[in-house]
Design a protein around this motif. Sequence first.
Motif, PDB file in Angstrom:
ATOM      1  N   SER A 190       1.148  -1.149  -0.337  1.00 10.34           N
ATOM      2  CA  SER A 190      -0.009   0.338   0.513  1.00 10.34           C
ATOM      3  C   SER A 190       0.765   1.480  -0.379  1.00 10.34           C
ATOM      4  O   SER A 190       2.173   1.025   0.784  1.00 10.34           O
ATOM      5  CB  SER A 190      -0.767   0.017   1.331  1.00 10.34           C
ATOM      6  OG  SER A 190      -0.607  -0.371   2.184  1.00 10.34           O
ATOM      7  N   GLY A 191       0.432   2.533  -0.849  1.00 10.41           N
ATOM      8  CA  GLY A 191       1.138   3.574  -0.885  1.00 10.41           C
ATOM      9  C   GLY A 191       0.288   4.699  -1.598  1.00 10.41           C
ATOM     10  O   GLY A 191      -0.949   4.106  -1.225  1.00 10.41           O
ATOM     11  N   VAL A 192       0.751   5.740  -1.859  1.00 12.25           N
ATOM     12  CA  VAL A 192       0.399   6.864  -2.073  1.00 12.25           C
ATOM     13  C   VAL A 192       0.853   6.318  -3.731  1.00 12.25           C
ATOM     14  O   VAL A 192       2.259   6.736  -4.247  1.00 12.25           O
ATOM     15  CB  VAL A 192       0.970   8.170  -1.670  1.00 12.25           C
ATOM     16  CG1 VAL A 192       0.596   9.431  -2.774  1.00 12.25           C
ATOM     17  CG2 VAL A 192       1.006   8.125   0.201  1.00 12.25           C
ATOM     18  N   PRO A 193      -0.048   7.015  -4.660  1.00 11.04           N
ATOM     19  CA  PRO A 193       0.259   6.664  -6.358  1.00 11.04           C
ATOM     20  C   PRO A 193       1.086   8.226  -6.822  1.00 11.04           C
ATOM     21  O   PRO A 193       1.274   8.771  -6.114  1.00 11.04           O
ATOM     22  CB  PRO A 193      -0.176   6.521  -6.788  1.00 11.04           C
ATOM     23  CG  PRO A 193      -1.587   6.210  -6.724  1.00 11.04           C
ATOM     24  CD  PRO A 193      -0.872   6.287  -4.913  1.00 11.04           C
ATOM     25  N   VAL A 194       2.358   7.977  -7.743  1.00  6.94           N
ATOM     26  CA  VAL A 194       3.289   8.647  -8.176  1.00  6.94           C
ATOM     27  C   VAL A 194       2.679  10.030  -8.409  1.00  6.94           C
ATOM     28  O   VAL A 194       2.877  10.847  -8.394  1.00  6.94           O
ATOM     29  CB  VAL A 194       4.501   8.290  -8.514  1.00  6.94           C
ATOM     30  CG1 VAL A 194       5.103   9.368  -9.434  1.00  6.94           C
ATOM     31  CG2 VAL A 194       5.390   7.318  -8.112  1.00  6.94           C
ATOM     32  N   SER A 195       1.211   9.632  -9.405  1.00  6.57           N
ATOM     33  CA  SER A 195       0.674  10.593 -10.221  1.00  6.57           C
ATOM     34  C   SER A 195      -0.131  11.577  -9.162  1.00  6.57           C
ATOM     35  O   SER A 195      -0.171  12.600  -9.106  1.00  6.57           O
ATOM     36  CB  SER A 195      -0.474   9.447 -11.043  1.00  6.57           C
ATOM     37  OG  SER A 195      -0.615   8.862 -10.178  1.00  6.57           O
ATOM     38  N   ASP A 196      -0.900  11.076  -7.724  1.00  7.11           N
ATOM     39  CA  ASP A 196      -1.582  11.106  -6.672  1.00  7.11           C
ATOM     40  C   ASP A 196      -0.186  12.930  -6.094  1.00  7.11           C
ATOM     41  O   ASP A 196      -0.704  13.897  -6.142  1.00  7.11           O
ATOM     42  CB  ASP A 196      -2.031  11.158  -5.854  1.00  7.11           C
ATOM     43  CG  ASP A 196      -2.620   9.890  -6.380  1.00  7.11           C
ATOM     44  OD1 ASP A 196      -3.301  10.089  -8.032  1.00  7.11           O
ATOM     45  OD2 ASP A 196      -3.414   9.388  -5.565  1.00  7.11           O
ATOM     46  N   ILE A 197       1.085  12.147  -6.006  1.00  6.57           N
ATOM     47  CA  ILE A 197       2.258  13.557  -5.092  1.00  6.57           C
ATOM     48  C   ILE A 197       2.387  14.569  -6.316  1.00  6.57           C
ATOM     49  O   ILE A 197       2.170  14.915  -5.811  1.00  6.57           O
ATOM     50  CB  ILE A 197       3.092  12.064  -4.798  1.00  6.57           C
ATOM     51  CG1 ILE A 197       2.820  10.646  -3.516  1.00  6.57           C
ATOM     52  CG2 ILE A 197       4.786  13.156  -4.592  1.00  6.57           C
ATOM     53  CD1 ILE A 197       3.927  10.247  -3.656  1.00  6.57           C
ATOM     54  N   LEU A 198       2.669  13.676  -7.435  1.00  8.21           N
ATOM     55  CA  LEU A 198       3.261  14.878  -8.940  1.00  8.21           C
ATOM     56  C   LEU A 198       1.716  16.438  -8.939  1.00  8.21           C
ATOM     57  O   LEU A 198       2.790  17.134  -8.617  1.00  8.21           O
ATOM     58  CB  LEU A 198       3.305  14.667 -10.120  1.00  8.21           C
ATOM     59  CG  LEU A 198       4.537  13.128  -9.751  1.00  8.21           C
ATOM     60  CD1 LEU A 198       4.494  12.806 -11.105  1.00  8.21           C
ATOM     61  CD2 LEU A 198       5.341  14.227 -10.014  1.00  8.21           C
ATOM     62  N   GLN A 199       0.638  15.580  -9.047  1.00  6.42           N
ATOM     63  CA  GLN A 199      -1.008  16.040  -8.834  1.00  6.42           C
ATOM     64  C   GLN A 199      -0.567  16.915  -7.217  1.00  6.42           C
ATOM     65  O   GLN A 199      -0.450  18.827  -7.702  1.00  6.42           O
ATOM     66  CB  GLN A 199      -1.504  15.588  -8.939  1.00  6.42           C
ATOM     67  CG  GLN A 199      -1.910  15.422 -10.314  1.00  6.42           C
ATOM     68  CD  GLN A 199      -1.550  16.181 -11.800  1.00  6.42           C
ATOM     69  OE1 GLN A 199      -2.428  17.308 -11.210  1.00  6.42           O
ATOM     70  NE2 GLN A 199      -1.031  15.341 -12.935  1.00  6.42           N
ATOM     71  N   ASN A 200      -0.405  16.866  -6.798  1.00 10.07           N
ATOM     72  CA  ASN A 200      -0.027  17.552  -5.213  1.00 10.07           C
ATOM     73  C   ASN A 200       0.823  18.432  -5.115  1.00 10.07           C
ATOM     74  O   ASN A 200       0.693  19.484  -4.386  1.00 10.07           O
ATOM     75  CB  ASN A 200      -0.020  16.225  -3.705  1.00 10.07           C
ATOM     76  CG  ASN A 200      -0.404  17.234  -2.076  1.00 10.07           C
ATOM     77  OD1 ASN A 200       0.482  17.514  -2.325  1.00 10.07           O
ATOM     78  ND2 ASN A 200      -1.394  17.280  -2.091  1.00 10.07           N
ATOM     79  N   SER A 201       1.507  18.385  -5.808  1.00  2.00           N
ATOM     80  CA  SER A 201       2.960  19.056  -5.312  1.00  2.00           C
ATOM     81  C   SER A 201       3.204  20.286  -5.925  1.00  2.00           C
ATOM     82  O   SER A 201       3.854  20.945  -6.670  1.00  2.00           O
ATOM     83  CB  SER A 201       4.070  18.319  -5.919  1.00  2.00           C
ATOM     84  OG  SER A 201       4.295  17.724  -6.930  1.00  2.00           O
ATOM     85  N   GLY A 202       2.095  19.822  -7.490  1.00  3.65           N
ATOM     86  CA  GLY A 202       2.381  21.309  -8.331  1.00  3.65           C
ATOM     87  C   GLY A 202       2.992  20.600  -9.728  1.00  3.65           C
ATOM     88  O   GLY A 202       3.175  21.933 -10.484  1.00  3.65           O
ATOM     89  N   ILE A 203       3.135  19.821 -10.216  1.00  7.35           N
ATOM     90  CA  ILE A 203       4.151  18.821 -11.586  1.00  7.35           C
ATOM     91  C   ILE A 203       3.083  20.286 -12.395  1.00  7.35           C
ATOM     92  O   ILE A 203       1.813  20.545 -12.940  1.00  7.35           O
ATOM     93  CB  ILE A 203       3.223  18.318 -11.722  1.00  7.35           C
ATOM     94  CG1 ILE A 203       4.163  17.957 -13.052  1.00  7.35           C
ATOM     95  CG2 ILE A 203       2.283  17.721 -12.183  1.00  7.35           C
ATOM     96  CD1 ILE A 203       4.607  16.604 -13.453  1.00  7.35           C
ATOM     97  N   LEU A 204       3.667  20.908 -13.569  1.00  6.22           N
ATOM     98  CA  LEU A 204       3.316  21.490 -14.585  1.00  6.22           C
ATOM     99  C   LEU A 204       2.433  21.103 -15.668  1.00  6.22           C
ATOM    100  O   LEU A 204       3.114  19.622 -15.889  1.00  6.22           O
ATOM    101  CB  LEU A 204       4.414  22.391 -15.216  1.00  6.22           C
ATOM    102  CG  LEU A 204       5.426  23.218 -14.560  1.00  6.22           C
ATOM    103  CD1 LEU A 204       6.551  23.648 -15.123  1.00  6.22           C
ATOM    104  CD2 LEU A 204       4.340  24.741 -14.466  1.00  6.22           C
ATOM    105  N   ALA A 205       1.757  21.176 -16.302  1.00  5.26           N
ATOM    106  CA  ALA A 205       0.822  20.754 -17.249  1.00  5.26           C
ATOM    107  C   ALA A 205       1.565  20.752 -18.818  1.00  5.26           C
ATOM    108  O   ALA A 205       1.361  19.683 -19.234  1.00  5.26           O
ATOM    109  CB  ALA A 205      -0.307  21.324 -17.649  1.00  5.26           C
ATOM    110  N   SER A 206       2.450  20.803 -18.283  1.00 13.31           N
ATOM    111  CA  SER A 206       3.438  20.835 -19.651  1.00 13.31           C
ATOM    112  C   SER A 206       4.747  19.482 -19.817  1.00 13.31           C
ATOM    113  O   SER A 206       5.276  19.205 -20.024  1.00 13.31           O
ATOM    114  CB  SER A 206       4.285  22.371 -20.380  1.00 13.31           C
ATOM    115  OG  SER A 206       5.401  22.364 -19.121  1.00 13.31           O
ATOM    116  N   ALA A 207       4.098  19.578 -18.191  1.00 17.48           N
ATOM    117  CA  ALA A 207       5.537  18.092 -17.672  1.00 17.48           C
ATOM    118  C   ALA A 207       5.591  16.670 -19.227  1.00 17.48           C
ATOM    119  O   ALA A 207       4.334  16.365 -18.889  1.00 17.48           O
ATOM    120  CB  ALA A 207       5.675  17.882 -16.458  1.00 17.48           C
TER     121      ALA A 207
END
Length: 272
Positions: A190-207
């Motif tokens: 169990s854990g937090v999906p990387v995609s969720d952490i990226l969205q939470n941390s403010g990854i750029l839409a252009s990434a």
Amino acid sequence: MRYRKLVQTMAMIGLILAATGLSFGAYHHMGEDDSDAFLAVYPDKAGTKLDSCNLCHSGGQYTNSKGQLVPLGSCQWCHYAYGYDASGNIDETLNGYGKAYSANGGNSEEPAVRKAAIEAIKSLDSDGDAYTNQIEIAATRYPGDKKDDPSKVAAPYRVYSLEQLEAMPQHEQFLLMNTHKSDDHYAEYSGVPVSDILQNSGILASATDITVYAPDGFSQFHPLSLDPNPIFYHVNGTYPQATFYYDEQADISKITVVWCDYSSPSCTRRTN
């Protein structure tokens, strides 16, 4: 039920810390002695980002089936260009610092000669950024990477505590976790999906991709979307359903010199 934290969660912590210059090094490839030579000259750099393969090896890029250039970190580039079967030319994976080290005796079997090679290239500017290798190393900058020099400022970053990660929505997944220096494990993680952490941390839409750094300095490139090349694991989306496989000859509870642990309660009643 016993759970194991997803490796992706901890790897993401490494990704976030890497942006600060706080990334951990000390990834030594099996059988290599060059790190010992470097640390004999620069003992205070043990455990830093310089204490890893990236010190002497560069990344690279290749063109995928869509005609796009795909960047690879030093580890992936070495495996891609040099090959797991060592059929390529290892010199093609070296950066300027690695080439200078090699040219001054770095390939010697003698530890004293390898140490002398590190000493001999202190005053060189191996990456052509106007800073000598010694100055860059003192500042914990890569002496073989022109883009990394003492004038650089750390990028914005986020640091997540374990408590914060545990408070986020968790994903549970039964899978086989392959490990390099210990046993493999079938278990429910169990854990937090990387995609969720990226969205939470403010990854750029252009990434388009990320590079994940592990605490030991190992790095791995991941495209955000599915890539035609099967060696890359994408971040967003789902993966095909895999098949559980039990092999008595691999079960560590039955035979001593084997590798797979099936003891997790989540393995109960599963069959091939």
